[in-house]
Scaffold this active site. Structure first.
Site, PDB file in Angstrom:
ATOM      1  N   SER A 149       0.825  -1.282   0.095  1.00 50.65           N
ATOM      2  CA  SER A 149      -0.051   0.072   0.061  1.00 50.65           C
ATOM      3  C   SER A 149       0.741   1.264  -0.007  1.00 50.65           C
ATOM      4  O   SER A 149       1.678   1.363  -0.923  1.00 50.65           O
ATOM      5  CB  SER A 149      -0.940  -0.227   1.280  1.00 50.65           C
ATOM      6  OG  SER A 149      -2.015   0.863   1.065  1.00 50.65           O
ATOM      7  N   ASP A 225     -10.106  -5.598  -3.431  1.00 50.73           N
ATOM      8  CA  ASP A 225      -9.388  -4.380  -2.453  1.00 50.73           C
ATOM      9  C   ASP A 225     -10.174  -3.431  -2.571  1.00 50.73           C
ATOM     10  O   ASP A 225     -10.797  -2.669  -3.589  1.00 50.73           O
ATOM     11  CB  ASP A 225      -8.028  -4.118  -3.359  1.00 50.73           C
ATOM     12  CG  ASP A 225      -7.268  -3.229  -2.142  1.00 50.73           C
ATOM     13  OD1 ASP A 225      -7.826  -2.386  -1.759  1.00 50.73           O
ATOM     14  OD2 ASP A 225      -6.161  -3.453  -2.331  1.00 50.73           O
ATOM     15  N   HIS A 258      -7.227  -6.218   0.645  1.00 50.84           N
ATOM     16  CA  HIS A 258      -6.201  -5.072   1.006  1.00 50.84           C
ATOM     17  C   HIS A 258      -5.515  -5.874   2.111  1.00 50.84           C
ATOM     18  O   HIS A 258      -4.460  -5.138   2.771  1.00 50.84           O
ATOM     19  CB  HIS A 258      -6.570  -3.846   1.287  1.00 50.84           C
ATOM     20  CG  HIS A 258      -5.633  -2.836   1.128  1.00 50.84           C
ATOM     21  ND1 HIS A 258      -5.043  -2.474  -0.173  1.00 50.84           N
ATOM     22  CD2 HIS A 258      -4.883  -2.109   2.048  1.00 50.84           C
ATOM     23  CE1 HIS A 258      -4.191  -1.512   0.016  1.00 50.84           C
ATOM     24  NE2 HIS A 258      -4.023  -1.237   1.218  1.00 50.84           N
TER      25      HIS A 258
END
Length: 282
Positions: A149, A225, A258
Site C-alpha cells: 500500500s 481490494d 487489502h
C-alpha cells in the site's frame, strides 16, 4: 550509532530481533525489526527491506506475513522499519486522521513546516537504515525492497530513483499514482506543498515513464481490494510500464483484498522473486 535491543526471538533456525536507535535523519528515536536466517551465522546474507502501509509499525509484517519461514529457506534477511518518525514533538494530523502524520510518512522527504523537522523517511530508508544494518549485522550490500500500500508506493519510488542500490522491487497493492488519488494528494500537499513537479518525483507511475535504468518489478493487486478504484490505480502503473518497456509483472489476484491474508498468500512468490536477483552475479 548505538542500538538498544527491544526484543529477540528464535524463529525457523534464525533470529527475529527488534531494535531502537536515535535517527539523525529523522531527529527522533526509531525502531526497526530484522530477521536473520540461520545462514547468517556462517556468511553475510542479502537483505529484503519491507515498507509497511498506513497506520502500521515495524511489527505488522513480521507478525502477520509468515515471511520468516521463506526467508530462512532462501537465506535472506528481512528488515522492516517503522512507517514514520515517532515522538512527543513529532507533528501529527491536527484532526487525528490516519492518512497523515504518525504512521503515514509516505517515504518521502518533507519540505513544508512543521513536517520537515522529522518527516524524512526517504533519506532514512535509502541511506541511514541500510548503513546501520550493514554496520551491525552479518549482511551484504545486496538489497531488494518491497512493501504494501503506502509501503508499496515507497518501495517502487525508492527503487526507481535508486536503481543502482536495489537488485529488484516488489509491491502488494501499491499506491501506484499518488498524484491522482486522495491519499497521495493530501499527503503531498501537506509534506511537499504546491509544487507538482516535486510531487512527480515521488510518484511511481511518473517515475516509470521517465526511468532509464530498469529494476525488475513484481506487483500483486487483489481484485476485491476496497481501495482499488479510488486510491491504488494499478492500471496507470501498468500503462506506464507498457509505454517504456519497463520490466514490470503486474498480477491481478481474483477475490483478494487489502489485508495481510493477501500478503501472506503470495509472500513466498515475492521473496523467491527477490532471491533470484539477489543471488545473481550480475
Amino acid at each position: 550509532m548505538a542500538l538498544e535491543t527491544v526484543s529477540a526471538n528464535k524463529a525457523f533456525g534464525g533470529r527475529h530481533e527488534q531494535y531502537q536507535h536515535h535517527s539523525d535523519v529523522l531527529n527522533c528515536n526509531m525502531r526497526f525489526a530484522i530477521y536473520l536466517p540461520p545462514q547468517a551465522e556462517r556468511n553475510p546474507v542479502s537483505v529484503v527491506y519491507w515498507l509497511s502501509g498506513l497506520t502500521c509499525t515495524d511489527e505488522n509484517f513480521m507478525q502477520k506475513a509468515g515471511a520468516q519461514r521463506i526467508a530462512a529457506e532462501l537465506g535472506v534477511a528481512l528488515v522492516a522499519p517503522d512507517t514514520s518518525p515517532r515522538g512527543e514533538d513529532v507533528a501529527d494530523d491536527p484532526d487525528g486522521a490516519y492518512d497523515l502524520g504518525l504512521g503515514a510518512g509516505f517515504y518521502l522527504n518533507a519540505v513544508r513546516s512543521p513536517w520537515d523537522k522529522h518527516y524524512r523517511m526517504y533519506d532514512y530508508v535509502v541511506s541511514e537504515l541500510p548503513g546501520l544494518i550493514e554496520a551491525n549485522f552479518p549482511v551484504s550490500e545486496k538489497r531488494s525492497i518491497s512493501g504494501h500500500s503506502m509501503g508499496g508506493h515507497g518501495a517502487l519510488t525508492i527503487a526507481l530513483k535508486n536503481p543502482e542500490r536495489y537488485a529488484s522491487v516488489s509491491a502488494f497493492s501499491p499506491i501506484s499514482n499518488p498524484i491522482n488519488c486522495p491519499w497521495g494528494q493530501k499527503a503531498f500537499a501537506n509534506y511537499l506543498g504546491d509544487d507538482e513537479q516535486l510531487w512527480r518525483q515521488y510518484d511511481a507511475t511518473e517515475l516509470m515513464l521517465s526511468s532509464d535504468a530498469k529494476v525488475p518489478a513484481l506487483v500483486d493487486q487483489g481484485s476485491a481490494d476496497q481501495f482499488l478504484a479510488e486510491q491504488l490505480r494499478p492500471e496507470a502503473l501498468q500503462s506506464a510500464a507498457k509505454t517504456t518497456g519497463y520490466p514490470l509483472e503486474l498480477r491481478m489476484q481474483e477475490g483478494y483484498d487489502h489485508s495481510y491474508y493477501f500478503i501472506s498468500t503470495f509472500i513466498a512468490d515475492h521473496l523467491a522473486f527477490h532471491s533470484r536477483y539477489l543471488m545473481s552475479d550480475s
